[in-house]
Structure formats: C-alpha cells, structure tokens
Design an enzyme around this catalytic site. Sequence first.
Site, short mmCIF file in Angstrom:
data_model
loop_
_atom_site.label_atom_id
_atom_site.label_comp_id
_atom_site.label_asym_id
_atom_site.label_seq_id
_atom_site.Cartn_x
_atom_site.Cartn_y
_atom_site.Cartn_z
N TYR A 1 8.70 -1.32 0.78
CA TYR A 1 8.35 -2.27 -0.28
C TYR A 1 9.61 -2.53 -1.12
O TYR A 1 10.29 -1.59 -1.53
CB TYR A 1 7.25 -1.60 -1.11
CG TYR A 1 6.75 -2.34 -2.31
CD1 TYR A 1 6.14 -3.58 -2.19
CD2 TYR A 1 6.84 -1.77 -3.59
CE1 TYR A 1 5.65 -4.23 -3.31
CE2 TYR A 1 6.34 -2.42 -4.70
CZ TYR A 1 5.75 -3.65 -4.56
OH TYR A 1 5.27 -4.29 -5.66
N ARG B 1 -3.46 11.57 -22.61
CA ARG B 1 -2.44 11.30 -21.60
C ARG B 1 -2.56 12.24 -20.41
O ARG B 1 -2.17 11.93 -19.30
CB ARG B 1 -1.04 11.39 -22.24
CG ARG B 1 0.08 11.26 -21.25
CD ARG B 1 1.42 10.80 -21.83
NE ARG B 1 1.75 11.32 -23.14
CZ ARG B 1 2.18 12.57 -23.39
NH1 ARG B 1 2.30 13.45 -22.42
NH2 ARG B 1 2.48 12.93 -24.62
N ASP C 1 4.07 5.71 1.92
CA ASP C 1 3.38 4.65 1.19
C ASP C 1 2.29 4.13 2.12
O ASP C 1 2.58 3.53 3.15
CB ASP C 1 4.36 3.54 0.79
CG ASP C 1 3.70 2.48 -0.09
OD1 ASP C 1 2.49 2.22 0.08
OD2 ASP C 1 4.40 1.88 -0.94
C1 LIG Z 1 2.02 -3.69 -4.08
C2 LIG Z 1 2.66 -2.54 -3.47
C3 LIG Z 1 3.16 -1.49 -4.26
C4 LIG Z 1 3.20 -1.56 -5.77
O1 LIG Z 1 1.96 -1.70 -6.37
P1 LIG Z 1 1.82 -2.34 -7.86
O2 LIG Z 1 0.49 -1.86 -8.29
O3 LIG Z 1 1.94 -3.81 -7.68
O4 LIG Z 1 2.92 -1.78 -8.69
C5 LIG Z 1 3.71 -0.40 -3.61
N1 LIG Z 1 3.77 -0.34 -2.27
C6 LIG Z 1 3.29 -1.32 -1.49
C7 LIG Z 1 3.39 -1.19 -0.02
C8 LIG Z 1 2.73 -2.45 -2.05
O5 LIG Z 1 2.28 -3.44 -1.28
#
Ligand SMILES: *Cc1c(COP(=O)(O)O)cnc(C)c1O
Length: 396
Positions: A112, A59, A186
């Site tokens: 998101y 882990r 992000d």
């Molecule tokens: C898709 C996405 C996520 C989450 O990713 P997953 O792997 O689907 O959990 C987070 N932020 C943004 C901007 C995304 O487009």
Amino acid sequence: MATTDDDTPVTPATAVVHLGREPHAHHGFVNVPVYRGSTVLYPTLASLDAMTQAYTYGRRGTPTVRALEDALTRLAGGADTKLAASGYQAVTTALLAFVEAGDHILMVDTTYQPTRQFCDYMLRRLGVETEYYDPLIGSGIARLIRPNTRLVYVESPGSQTFEMQDVPAIAAAARAASDKIWVLADNTWASPLYCQPLALGADVSIEAGTKYLVGHADALLGSVTSNKRAARHIERSAGHLGVCPGSEETFLGLRGLRTLDVRLARHQETGLSLARWLQGRTEITRVMHPALPDDPGHALWKRDCKGSTGLFAVLLRPVSRRALAAFLDGLKLFGMGYSWGGYESLVIPFDCSSYRTAAPWTGEGQTLRFHAGLENADDLIADLAAGFDRMAAASI
Ligand SMILES: *Cc1c(COP(=O)(O)O)cnc(C)c1O
C-alpha cells in the site's frame, strides 16, 4: 472453524453474528452500547493502588473497543488485537513496535503506497533502512536477510496489481534465519474471513477496518491482531503512541461485523462477474484478479485464501487521455475516489510505474482499479459497456 465467545466451534458466518456481544451485561440490549469517555472512576484508594481494574482511562480502551478487539482476535485466530483510528495507523503502530535505529526491514514492493511513504520518510529519519523485494520472491527472501533484519512485511495480494505472495514460504525462511525477525501481513484485501495470515506463519495481521469491516464508507478504523509472541510488542507500541479508535467508529465496526460474511459473498460474486466480463473485452489486455483461473497467482490464492473480494485491476489497451475521460466521466454507477470496501462500486486510475523499484511495472497502457459494490452485476456491466462505447467514440 471459528469460535464463539464461549469457545463453541462455528462457521465464520455464525461467528460474526455472535462474537463480542454480551446482551445480558447491557440490560438485554442486543448490541454493545457506545461507551464514550476519558475519565474512569476508581471506587476506593485500594482499587486505585491495586491497578487491576479492567478499564483505567478512555485512551486505554472501553467495553465497546474491547468487544470489537476480542471479536477480531477470535476471527483472525490470534492472541490479541489493538484497534487503531485508521488502517494506516494500524500499519505504522505495527511497524514501530519492532524496529529501532540501525535495523533493516524487508518490505514488499507492492505494498500500500502510504506504507511505502512511511518507510521512506519516517523510518528512514529514525535510522531504519527499508529494502523493497519482489512480491514473487518466495523462499528466495532468505538471500536478503541480514544480521540486522528485524521484520519482513507481506501484502498478498499486493495493492493495485494483485500479485499473490507465497506467505508460508516467506515466513518459514524468516523464522529459519532468526527468531528475532517478525513477519507482518497487511490482510485488508481478504479480511479475516477469507485469509488468516497468522495460520500461514505471520506474527501480525493488519487490517484496514475502514474497508470491508465498516463496509459503508462512513468511518475509518484499523486493527492489528498478533500472535502470542508479538502481542506485548504491539500493546506497548499502541500504548506509547497513544493509538485509540473513536467510539462511534468502533461501534460502526461492530455493526459492520454482523453483516461482513453476507456482504463479502456478494462483493466476491460481483467482482468475479465484472472481472470475467472485462476479460472478454478487446479494450482490456489484462485483468489482475487472483481468483481467475488464468491469473499467475491463482494457485497461491487457492491454497491460502477462502475467497476473493470485490477489488481487482485491469490494464487497458493504450488510449488517449480524452478517450479515458470519456469512459470514466460518464459512468453512472461507478464512483471515482480513494478507498474501497463500501456498498458502492468504484473505479480509479493508477500508475505504479513511478515508484516501484524491486519489481518495476512495465505494463503498457492505463491501469484501472475496480471495486465491485453491492449493486446488481448486470447493471454494472451495462454501465461499463456504455463507457466503452463512449471511449470508442472519443478515440475516432
Ligand atoms: C486502505 C488501506 C490501508 C489504510 O487504511 P485507512 O483506514 O484508509 O488508513 C492499509 N492497507 C491497505 C492494503 C489498504 O487498502
């Protein structure tokens, strides 16, 4: 400039080919093997007591995981990276690294949507207050900062509607207000190849590796890359939450990394071809794509990003649901579904008017998000043109 594992300065296209590989540590095999495992053995009591072994338990990381983490750290210009089992888990691990009951956080209104739900349900339950702010706020964020503000979260361009944010101005305002405020970004849309949030002033850059890194819609993966001051907080959060990626998924992330640069170039080119063509269609009132010169976010995009990718949105002139279905249901090359970043082109209708609060969405008509895949652009355009013909026929 990026660097290889031995600090040789190279372009990112070269870096993605060479980073995180150590063929001669693996009998000369070119790729890092998939290490699977929970138990890691210690040869002696002394080695167990010393707690200095590189790997201690599955882990807590394997050579496969470490290879991709180190590669992403270098690409993003950070101090450390933690991989997560999904992009969403990377988001929640990063948020939980910095907050406690009584804190206030500033979250961009165009984040998101699941990130928003995590704030509204989970953080709220934990006693953390989320305040949403207009993505265009820039240095005006200073006015929203309170004594208990712990972090500012940016996503540029924003999910679904692609507003660019002045990340350097926001980060500078947060830093000026207090060194106890963390700036999280992000960066999934741009990937570390086309934007480097840490260089723009963020402490943490979050990626959904599920999208362009993996690139084939066959695995979920996330990553959190942090600068020096944030790294130990992220490491603790990931450790306490038990965040760990699957071994096969990590391998697919490493494999995707090798072709990321060439794939992104194609997604970018095709995305722009589709966006420009859609701009010329009478069925469309607006194309939301920051790399288009007349997009409101274009100057910020040009300043902060090295490229654009395949994801953008359009606003349709109002049509009936039946006409919309005629357009979408008959498309032969565009799939309809969530996520993006794979080789296939996608389209999905969305409606952000129901939940945005700081910058309410007022566009009239259906919004559609497109992902330009790796197909030939002319084939994709022909598919869309036929769709508009069906839409017109269904509107009579
Ligand atoms: C898709 C996405 C996520 C989450 O990713 P997953 O792997 O689907 O959990 C987070 N932020 C943004 C901007 C995304 O487009």
